[in-house]
Motif scaffolding. Structure first.
Motif, PDB file in Angstrom:
ATOM      1  N   GLU A 296       0.841  -1.192   0.000  1.00 40.10           N
ATOM      2  CA  GLU A 296       0.000   0.000   0.000  1.00 40.10           C
ATOM      3  C   GLU A 296       0.876   1.243   0.000  1.00 40.10           C
ATOM      4  N   LEU A 297       0.273   2.351  -0.361  1.00 37.66           N
ATOM      5  CA  LEU A 297       0.950   3.637  -0.305  1.00 37.66           C
ATOM      6  C   LEU A 297       0.821   4.204   1.111  1.00 37.66           C
ATOM      7  N   ALA A 298       1.945   4.708   1.646  1.00 40.52           N
ATOM      8  CA  ALA A 298       1.964   5.266   3.000  1.00 40.52           C
ATOM      9  C   ALA A 298       2.507   6.687   2.962  1.00 40.52           C
ATOM     10  N   TYR A 299       2.059   7.506   3.893  1.00 40.85           N
ATOM     11  CA  TYR A 299       2.478   8.907   3.977  1.00 40.85           C
ATOM     12  C   TYR A 299       3.091   9.168   5.352  1.00 40.85           C
ATOM     13  N   LEU A 310      -2.644   4.637   3.159  1.00 40.28           N
ATOM     14  CA  LEU A 310      -3.797   5.288   2.541  1.00 40.28           C
ATOM     15  C   LEU A 310      -4.935   4.330   2.227  1.00 40.28           C
ATOM     16  N   GLY A 311      -4.753   3.016   2.459  1.00 38.24           N
ATOM     17  CA  GLY A 311      -5.889   2.110   2.452  1.00 38.24           C
ATOM     18  C   GLY A 311      -6.205   1.417   1.151  1.00 38.24           C
ATOM     19  N   ARG A 312      -5.357   1.576   0.126  1.00 38.77           N
ATOM     20  CA  ARG A 312      -5.592   0.885  -1.145  1.00 38.77           C
ATOM     21  C   ARG A 312      -4.338   0.122  -1.558  1.00 38.77           C
ATOM     22  N   PRO A 313      -4.494  -1.046  -2.196  1.00 34.04           N
ATOM     23  CA  PRO A 313      -3.329  -1.696  -2.791  1.00 34.04           C
ATOM     24  C   PRO A 313      -2.689  -0.757  -3.812  1.00 34.04           C
ATOM     25  N   ARG A 322       3.045  18.998  -3.666  1.00 34.30           N
ATOM     26  CA  ARG A 322       1.939  19.842  -3.196  1.00 34.30           C
ATOM     27  C   ARG A 322       0.961  19.027  -2.359  1.00 34.30           C
ATOM     28  N   SER A 323       1.501  18.062  -1.588  1.00 35.02           N
ATOM     29  CA  SER A 323       0.709  17.204  -0.703  1.00 35.02           C
ATOM     30  C   SER A 323      -0.289  16.331  -1.454  1.00 35.02           C
ATOM     31  N   ARG A 324      -0.041  16.120  -2.747  1.00 34.08           N
ATOM     32  CA  ARG A 324      -0.892  15.243  -3.547  1.00 34.08           C
ATOM     33  C   ARG A 324      -0.032  14.179  -4.196  1.00 34.08           C
ATOM     34  N   ARG A 348      -4.461  13.788   2.992  1.00 34.55           N
ATOM     35  CA  ARG A 348      -5.496  13.780   4.028  1.00 34.55           C
ATOM     36  C   ARG A 348      -6.896  13.844   3.424  1.00 34.55           C
ATOM     37  N   GLY A 349      -6.999  13.488   2.143  1.00 37.83           N
ATOM     38  CA  GLY A 349      -8.291  13.567   1.474  1.00 37.83           C
ATOM     39  C   GLY A 349      -8.634  12.283   0.746  1.00 37.83           C
TER      40      GLY A 349
END
Length: 388
Positions: A296-299, A310-313, A322-324, A348-349
């Protein structure tokens, strides 16, 4: 050869897609045939830059310019050493362009060549089952711009140096500097990394060249590096008991670092200029009655020491700015991550779907522009579009 004077034939017609007033149009181009399929992709100066390996074994760096596709850099296939008549193998050299990175005005990549040792008995009837062996020959860190010549700023070459010489493995560029990792060559003469050191180096490529050691890692392999502002990040792994993989962020100004264990593996890593970073890591999820381990992707925010997944494979990381973050991800409630989708997500979105991701071969995002290479049979559809 001067890149300004070299314009190659357009491999497909560029198509302008109208957007809102004041927004640059999206562009789509078809790259015909598997020989023109990108092996690496980045965004530089608001357009796509990518690497290919041609039919004759050459590597090229190409850019989608206003008048079509330009070749920025090319290197022919180096010759193979002569075969010994009594040898069990015949030899062949292959090369590739890997770890492509860019800033607004610079592009950096690694040109890597390897020696294939092909058993002669494979041509017999019946053929033998002896495997093909691969040995690294050399690797170069190459840096340049769309307007000027490219130059080699670091290299390791087993043809001219000790057989255990360190070879560059990954590179990232930020402004007038690059960072790259170099590790001992994996070869029969160097069967293990035990006692050897992988180094992460910072090199100034603007003006007078200077180099400094960012980190020295014993018995480690580095698969990815990232560089933005005053921060460097990388993913490393070691053989042995797990956790055997880590992701590391270092502040070059203060020398402070965050080092996070990641169990069985860690993948790509990307940095924002403020020091926040994302990476593809290993996580265990409880999906109903099923315990699922997946990537998964982590921040990790500035000052943070714990990742927030972030909750997705996650299959591919395109970029973080730019935080995206742009990445190819799967369904959140599916352990196997079915239905791959190209996503844009704030850290965070919620995730915003940009398109299907099943055929996406490569994706790159710099905070303003998105480039994707998508398979269409043997052809590749390259698309460059603003992403406000």
């Amino acid at each position: 050869m001067d890149a300004r004077a070299l314009v190659v034939a357009v491999l497909g017609a560029a198509v302008a897609v109208p957007l809102a007033a004041g927004t640059p149009p999206a562009r789509t181009v078809r790259l015909e045939g598997s020989a023109n399929r990108p092996t690496a992709l980045t965004v530089a100066g608001g357009t796509a830059v990518w690497g290919v390996t041609t039919r004759d074994g050459s590597v090229e760096l190409r850019m989608l310019g206003p008048n079509g596709i330009r070749r920025l850099y090319g290197a022919k296939l180096p010759p193979a050493p002569p075969d010994e008549p009594s040898s069990f193998f015949r030899t062949k050299v292959v090369q590739e362009m890997v770890s492509l990175s860019s800033s607004a005005n610079r592009v950096a990549f690694i040109r890597r060549a390897s020696l294939l040792k092909i058993p002669r008995c494979g041509d017999a009837t019946p053929p033998c089952l002896a495997p093909v062996q691969t040995e690294p020959l050399f690797a170069q860190v190459v840096v340049g711009t769309a307007e000027g010549r490219f130059r080699v700023v670091a290299a390791g070459d087993r043809r001219r140096q000790a057989r255990c010489t360190a070879l560059p493995t990954a590179v990232a560029v930020s402004g007038g500097n690059i960072v790259y990792s170099a590790e001992p060559a994996s070869a029969p003469a160097c069967p293990r990394l035990d006692g050897n050191v992988t180094r992460i180096m910072k090199v100034s490529v603007a003006g007078r060249r200077s180099a400094e050691v960012v980190a020295q890692l014993r018995e480690a392999r580095v698969s990815h590096v990232a560089y933005a502002g005053r921060f460097v990040a990388w993913s490393e792994s070691r053989e042995g008991r797990c956790p055997c993989a880590w992701v590391v962020r270092r502040d070059l100004a203060t020398r402070r670092q965050v080092r996070l264990p990641q169990g069985n593996g860690v993948g790509a890593v990307a940095l924002d200029r403020d020091g926040g970073f994302v990476f593809v890591g290993d996580v265990q999820r409880a999906l109903g009655t099923l315990e699922c381990r997946r990537a998964e992707l982590a921040y990790v925010p500035v000052g943070g020491r714990r990742p927030r997944f972030l909750g997705r494979p996650a299959y591919a990381l395109g970029g973080f700015a730019r935080s995206r973050v742009v990445y190819v991800g799967g369904n959140a409630d599916d352990c196997t991550g079915s239905n791959p989708t190209l996503l844009l997500q704030g850290v965070r979105g919620k995730a915003r779907t940009l398109g299907p991701g099943a055929q996406v071969l490569a994706v790159a995002y710099d905070g303003k522009t998105l480039a994707t290479a998508t398979a269409d049979g043997l052809d590749t559809v390259l698309r460059v579009e603003p992403l406000p």
